[in-house]
Design an enzyme around this catalytic site. Structure first.
Site, mmCIF file in Angstrom:
data_model
loop_
_atom_site.group_PDB
_atom_site.id
_atom_site.type_symbol
_atom_site.label_atom_id
_atom_site.label_comp_id
_atom_site.label_asym_id
_atom_site.label_seq_id
_atom_site.Cartn_x
_atom_site.Cartn_y
_atom_site.Cartn_z
ATOM 1 N N TYR A 148 0.833 -1.216 0.000
ATOM 2 C CA TYR A 148 0.000 0.000 0.000
ATOM 3 C C TYR A 148 0.867 1.266 0.000
ATOM 4 C CZ TYR A 148 -2.942 3.797 1.707
ATOM 5 O OH TYR A 148 -3.568 5.001 1.848
ATOM 6 N N ARG A 155 1.463 6.591 -6.809
ATOM 7 C CA ARG A 155 0.260 7.380 -7.100
ATOM 8 C C ARG A 155 0.582 8.861 -7.172
ATOM 9 N NH1 ARG A 155 -4.959 6.976 -3.147
ATOM 10 N NH2 ARG A 155 -3.348 7.062 -1.539
ATOM 11 N N TYR A 207 -0.793 12.928 7.451
ATOM 12 C CA TYR A 207 -0.460 11.819 8.348
ATOM 13 C C TYR A 207 1.023 11.882 8.698
ATOM 14 C CZ TYR A 207 -4.835 9.082 7.665
ATOM 15 O OH TYR A 207 -6.120 8.617 7.650
ATOM 16 N N ARG A 220 -11.394 13.617 2.384
ATOM 17 C CA ARG A 220 -12.362 12.728 3.046
ATOM 18 C C ARG A 220 -13.683 12.625 2.283
ATOM 19 N NH1 ARG A 220 -9.364 9.492 6.231
ATOM 20 N NH2 ARG A 220 -7.880 10.735 7.398
ATOM 21 N N GLU A 320 -14.343 -0.879 6.102
ATOM 22 C CA GLU A 320 -14.323 0.492 5.590
ATOM 23 C C GLU A 320 -15.618 0.691 4.802
ATOM 24 O OE1 GLU A 320 -10.460 1.987 4.191
ATOM 25 O OE2 GLU A 320 -11.477 2.557 2.335
HETATM 26 C C1 3EB Z 1 -7.720 6.104 6.289
HETATM 27 O O1 3EB Z 1 -8.623 6.809 6.755
HETATM 28 C C2 3EB Z 1 -8.128 4.738 5.797
HETATM 29 O O2 3EB Z 1 -5.193 5.785 0.160
HETATM 30 O O3 3EB Z 1 -6.802 6.482 -1.146
HETATM 31 C C3 3EB Z 1 -9.230 5.498 3.087
HETATM 32 C C4 3EB Z 1 -9.599 6.101 1.882
HETATM 33 C C5 3EB Z 1 -7.929 5.061 3.257
HETATM 34 C C6 3EB Z 1 -8.659 6.268 0.851
HETATM 35 C C7 3EB Z 1 -6.381 6.042 -0.058
HETATM 36 C C8 3EB Z 1 -7.002 5.233 2.211
HETATM 37 C C9 3EB Z 1 -7.372 5.827 1.033
HETATM 38 O O4 3EB Z 1 -6.547 6.481 6.248
HETATM 39 C C10 3EB Z 1 -7.498 4.374 4.514
#
Ligand code: 3EB
Length: 328
Positions: A148, A155, A207, A220, A320
């Site tokens: 990932y 990406r 993050y 989000r 999820e």
């Molecule tokens: C998170 O909240 C969970 O890498 O595109 C959620 C939605 C998550 C999209 C992405 C990753 C992605 O971090 C993981």
């Protein structure tokens, strides 16, 4: 002139109404107003139509299809690894490729995002609202070598500056289909939507380092340009930047729903996920399906639901949810 009337669609000053998203069984050939349709898993039909994508996620329970429709004529085509369709101000683009053709996960993600970003940059519908990403063995490898995390690096490299004004809403999930198959598809339109962040969560692109060299690049949610629907990213039991309730499916479902509720509050949409909120639930362990169904029956009784077997990009997360919340 009431909303949704003819004038609304024809006026260049008014944003195009969002596609409708339904989960159902398709009769066969796709109708002229179908922008995209998705089958799930190995049993899904195999239509020779650029608008059709067989997603490498196995359905849990009834094998419904997902259909995106616009009130307009749709045109479509293919170009190498890429296929596209457009109509009513909306654009669907999908790329499927094999990691082995590009030398690994990172290079394949770079390739897929390069194709997508160059394609949309040349279109009127260049404002990407929403993206989905599916790769296999998403949690394989440790630390910065996890697949990932390599995907995240490729990406962002492949994106170039096409998302310079901000990232679209996204989902990234691990599939159990053909090893090395990468599937990425997007929905775009001719003007920007409104990116939405969740006050309960650190924005993904901020993050801290512990989650990898390259933070995930997604918003989000996106409020689509006509303000008629919220396109919701993959949402899990992440609070702040940390995963909550490791190993506890029921608690993770509750936390996920609190995150989803907060996105509605932040966007100014009516509370609740009812029949106007088609949702997709990605479940890490197929044996958890009954727990998810029981939770949904209690807390989301009217929401159209599609459950699929998929791995979440943090190994401690079990579930999820993503989807759409229409205003009316
Ligand atoms: C998170 O909240 C969970 O890498 O595109 C959620 C939605 C998550 C999209 C992405 C990753 C992605 O971090 C993981």
């Amino acid at each position: 002139m009431p909303p949704g009337s003819e004038m609304r669609e024809r006026s260049p000053l008014t944003a195009p109404p969002a596609p409708t998203v339904t989960y159902r069984t398709l009769p066969g050939a796709l109708s002229r107003g179908t922008l995209a349709a998705f089958g799930f898993g190995r049993q899904a039909a195999d239509h020779d139509d650029p608008r059709w994508l067989r997603v490498a996620l196995e359905p849990l329970g009834s094998g419904l299809e997902e259909v995106w429709e616009v009130d307009a004529e749709v045109t479509c085509g293919r170009d190498g690894d890429l296929r596209w369709s457009r109509g009513g101000g909306w654009l669907f683009v999908a790329v499927e490729c094999r990691e082995s053709d590009h030398g690994g996960t990172e290079a394949a993600a770079d390739h897929a995002y390069g194709l997508l970003s160059r394609f949309v940059a040349a279109c009127d519908e260049r404002h990407v609202q929403r993206i989905w990403n599916y790769l296999d063995a998403i949690n394989e490898g440790s630390g910065d070598d996890e697949r990932y995390k390599r995907f995240c690096t490729g990406r962002i490299r492949g994106m170039g500056d096409v998302f310079a004004q901000g990232f679209p809403a996204a989902t990234a999930i691990g599939h159990h289909g053909d090893p090395g198959l990468l599937q990425v598809y997007l929905l775009a339109t001719d003007r920007p939507g409104t990116r939405v962040e969740n006050p309960r969560q650190v924005s993904a692109w901020r993050y801290p380092r512990q989650y990898g060299r390259t933070p995930p690049s997604f918003a989000r949610a996106t409020l689509l340009p006509a303000d008629d629907v919220l396109a919701i990213s993959g949402t899990a039991a992440v609070v702040g930047h940390a995963s909550a309730h490791a190993g506890d499916m029921a608690a993770q479902l509750g936390e996920t729903l609190r995150n989803l509720d907060m996105l509605l509050v932040t966007s100014g949409l009516p509370a609740g996920f009812d029949r106007l909120a088609p949702l997709k639930v990605y479940v890490r362990h197929p044996q958890d399906e009954p727990v998810v169904r029981a939770f949904a029956a209690r807390h989301l009784p009217d929401a159209p639901l599609l459950l699929v077997h998929g791995d979440i990009c943090r190994s401690e997360l079990l579930v999820e949810i993503d989807g759409w919340r229409y205003r009316a």
